[in-house]
Design an enzyme around this catalytic site. Structure first.
Site, mmCIF file in Angstrom:
data_model
loop_
_atom_site.group_PDB
_atom_site.id
_atom_site.type_symbol
_atom_site.label_atom_id
_atom_site.label_comp_id
_atom_site.label_asym_id
_atom_site.label_seq_id
_atom_site.Cartn_x
_atom_site.Cartn_y
_atom_site.Cartn_z
ATOM 1 N N GLY A 91 0.913 -1.222 0.042
ATOM 2 C CA GLY A 91 0.057 0.203 0.233
ATOM 3 C C GLY A 91 1.064 1.235 -0.020
ATOM 4 O O GLY A 91 1.864 1.341 -0.731
ATOM 5 N N SER A 123 5.883 -5.089 -1.361
ATOM 6 C CA SER A 123 5.640 -3.760 -1.609
ATOM 7 C C SER A 123 6.302 -2.858 -0.553
ATOM 8 O O SER A 123 7.232 -2.957 -0.096
ATOM 9 C CB SER A 123 4.273 -3.611 -2.273
ATOM 10 O OG SER A 123 4.286 -2.466 -2.630
ATOM 11 N N ALA A 124 5.173 -1.990 0.005
ATOM 12 C CA ALA A 124 5.398 -1.433 1.230
ATOM 13 C C ALA A 124 6.196 -1.919 2.498
ATOM 14 O O ALA A 124 7.095 -1.619 3.102
ATOM 15 C CB ALA A 124 4.365 -0.414 1.708
ATOM 16 N N HIS A 160 8.922 -2.777 -6.909
ATOM 17 C CA HIS A 160 8.225 -2.784 -8.162
ATOM 18 C C HIS A 160 9.259 -1.808 -9.241
ATOM 19 O O HIS A 160 8.659 -1.193 -10.169
ATOM 20 C CB HIS A 160 7.084 -1.723 -7.939
ATOM 21 C CG HIS A 160 5.741 -2.282 -7.105
ATOM 22 N ND1 HIS A 160 4.843 -3.215 -7.448
ATOM 23 C CD2 HIS A 160 5.533 -1.770 -5.757
ATOM 24 C CE1 HIS A 160 4.112 -3.423 -6.334
ATOM 25 N NE2 HIS A 160 4.500 -2.362 -5.519
ATOM 26 N N GLU A 195 9.068 -6.506 -10.233
ATOM 27 C CA GLU A 195 8.006 -7.557 -9.947
ATOM 28 C C GLU A 195 8.548 -9.053 -10.103
ATOM 29 O O GLU A 195 8.911 -9.132 -11.306
ATOM 30 C CB GLU A 195 6.749 -6.788 -10.468
ATOM 31 C CG GLU A 195 6.215 -5.721 -9.877
ATOM 32 C CD GLU A 195 4.935 -5.091 -10.384
ATOM 33 O OE1 GLU A 195 4.330 -5.891 -11.292
ATOM 34 O OE2 GLU A 195 4.326 -4.452 -9.828
#
Length: 242
Positions: A91, A123-124, A160, A195
């Site tokens: 997020g 991700s985060a 990413h 990714e």
């Protein structure tokens, strides 16, 4: 003394795959055991629909026999302290780190993971495993107490990662942005995680895993100029831990 075990995944999806579809085998192989209590931290979600985030994670990992418990502001310390595994979703990185500081969870999680509790992020959740969040791709929608993250890795992560120059677009590419970081922060490496890739730390050995190679950014010791190097699949990156 146990050494940290970290699985930092670039993203929850790869291409047109389902949520956590490609991450699920990595997580299963990483955890090995089946009956584990996982504390899922959803605070990167800006809309604060944490129950929906938990449902998505449970569905994405439904083939695995884990008990996944939601960490919320009112129960955060209790759930984290009881957990066998810490899992942090994606997020907005600024929102995630803001809430971790605001709820006074930074030291609790760091101490637990450095004592051997497995940490999984994507991700985060991967971004905050590094030294700071200064190489996140996210917009600073809220100001955390500090940009300092868990520092499980003494370097920066860019999840990413992709370096595309669109025709007619005059903004900086990802490479240019990350090179700017290395100029202003000499000696602090940045690992670009495309990714479908991840960083795996076990037994004090750090490996780059996944379906593609990555990129390592740093600054030249003599000139201070940015240096960009390709990372091959299955590369041993343990030298970055020093």
């Amino acid at each position: 003394m146990p050494s940290p075990r970290i699985l930092a995944i670039s993203s929850s999806r790869v291409g047109n795959s389902g949520y956590l579809e490609t991450a699920s085998p990595l997580i299963q192989h990483f955890l090995v055991e089946e009956s584990l209590a996982i504390a899922f931290i959803p605070f990167a979600s800006v809309d604060k629909n944490y129950e929906a985030s938990l449902l998505s994670v449970r569905e994405g990992l439904s083939v695995l026999n884990f008990s996944i418990h939601l960490v919320e502001p009112h129960n955060a310390i209790t759930v984290i302290e009881k957990a066998d595994v810490i899992m942090v979703g994606g997020g907005n990185t600024f929102k995630l780190l803001h809430d971790i500081y605001d709820l006074r969870l930074m030291d609790i999680i760091r101490n637990k993971v450095t004592a051997g509790t497995p940490y999984i992020g994507w991700s985060a959740g991967s971004n905050i495993a590094g030294a700071t969040i200064c190489t996140t791709n996210d917009m600073p929608v809220i100001e955390p107490e500090s940009f300092k993250a868990f520092c499980f890795f003494p370097f920066q992560i860019n999840p990413h990662y992709v370096n595309i120059k669109m025709e007619g677009h005059h903004g900086e590419t990802r490479d240019q942005r990350l090179m700017e970081f290395t100029i202003l922060n000499p000696g602090v490496p940045v690992v670009g995680l495309p990714e479908g890739t991840a960083l795996l730390l076990e037994n004090e050995v750090l490996r780059f895993i996944g379906d593609a190679g990555g990129v390592l950014f740093n600054s030249d010791e003599n000139t201070g100029q940015p240096v960009r190097k390709e990372i091959k699949r299955e590369a041993d990156l343990s030298f970055l831990l020093k």
